[in-house]
Write an enzyme that holds these catalytic residues in place. Sequence first.
Site, short mmCIF file in Angstrom:
data_model
loop_
_atom_site.label_atom_id
_atom_site.label_comp_id
_atom_site.label_asym_id
_atom_site.label_seq_id
_atom_site.Cartn_x
_atom_site.Cartn_y
_atom_site.Cartn_z
N LYS A 100 0.84 -1.21 0.00
CA LYS A 100 0.00 0.00 0.00
C LYS A 100 0.88 1.26 0.00
CE LYS A 100 -3.78 -2.51 2.18
NZ LYS A 100 -4.49 -2.89 3.41
N GLN A 160 -4.31 -1.31 9.70
CA GLN A 160 -4.21 -2.66 9.18
C GLN A 160 -4.71 -3.67 10.22
OE1 GLN A 160 -3.25 -3.39 5.95
NE2 GLN A 160 -3.93 -5.47 6.42
N ASP A 212 -10.96 2.97 4.29
CA ASP A 212 -11.33 1.55 4.22
C ASP A 212 -12.85 1.38 4.18
OD1 ASP A 212 -9.20 -0.19 3.94
OD2 ASP A 212 -8.63 -0.07 6.05
#
Length: 309
Positions: free
Chosen positions: A52, A96, A119
């Site tokens: 990412k 994460q 997200d």
Amino acid sequence: MPRVLDGAAIAAAIKLEVATDVKRLAAEGIRPGLAAVLVGHVPASEIYVRSKVQACADLGIFSDLITPPETVTTEDMLDLVAGLNDRDDIDGILIQLPLPAQVDTKALLDAVSPLKDVDGFHPVNAGRLQAGRPALAPCTPAGVIQILERSGIPIAGQYAVVVGRSDIVGKPVAMLLLNQNATVTICHSKTRDLAAITRQADILVAAIGRPGFIMPEMVKPGATLIDVGINRVTTRGEFDRYFAGNAKREAAFAKRGSTIVGDIHPKAFELAGAYTPVPGGVGPLTIAMLMANTVRAARMRRNLPRRGH
Ligand code: NAP
């Protein structure tokens, strides 16, 4: 022959569009920024976060990798998120998962500003998606829609069946399909006679987390099969169950000692009109959509008009 939906090519096209938009914003003195929070040392998480951060670098997006120790507390993490919510150089906050057991994951995800929730996990964004309002949608589900749209596969009026009801994949993908006027059924582990339902699907999305679960007899010939699953195959017996006679896979398996299979049995793909392979189907879209969401968040926060995606 079924058509293979090339997720890698679609992801590359989206990234190119995002890079163009980043340049456009740079001309206005704006540099989108993503904070990536990686707690402890989970090898898979480290690989994902590294990809990412690399994608940000490739597209001209600023990134800040923050790595709290494995022993971090919920309070420390809440303070960290509050700081990121306030930072003007940060448009997107990525935490994460999974987090260590002592950290209250839900409390933390709820603490992320919905405007920086790239997200798409915050209840405000889940609610906006449900209400058919513009929202930062979860990346993998948004990627599924991009694959369908960019491959010219109609969604409106089609019967879509989603197997899996997680907050991260199943539910949001079902909602996005519904918002695009598909007729949608969501199935899960308590669904009775699953095969009778999946066999009717024009679009079948598998987000189950069980290798090769969707068998050929569960698929309508000519259907579009979207396989979100990522399952690692490490034993010879498993390998033969999915890939016996597949020379290319055989070579990869011999070299690495493992390979990846989705939630749809490869034999079922042979019946499809179109399908996403694993790997190289839905997987690459997740990072592409994270990049797209970051730039979108940068625009939203400054009341600039949305572009694409
Ligand atoms: P999850 O949270 O474990 O959810 C799995 C879902 O499948 C649950 O809703 C479960 O039903 C359902 N299910 C399990 N067994 C079933 C059965 N026998 N029959 C019908 N439904 C069944 O998993 P997830 O996070 O949604 O992920 C799903 C898969 O997608 C995993 O392989 C994951 O690795 C992959 N994934 C890929 C990406 C990507 O491509 N970038 C991103 C995220 C996830 P219940 O709710 O009743 O338990």
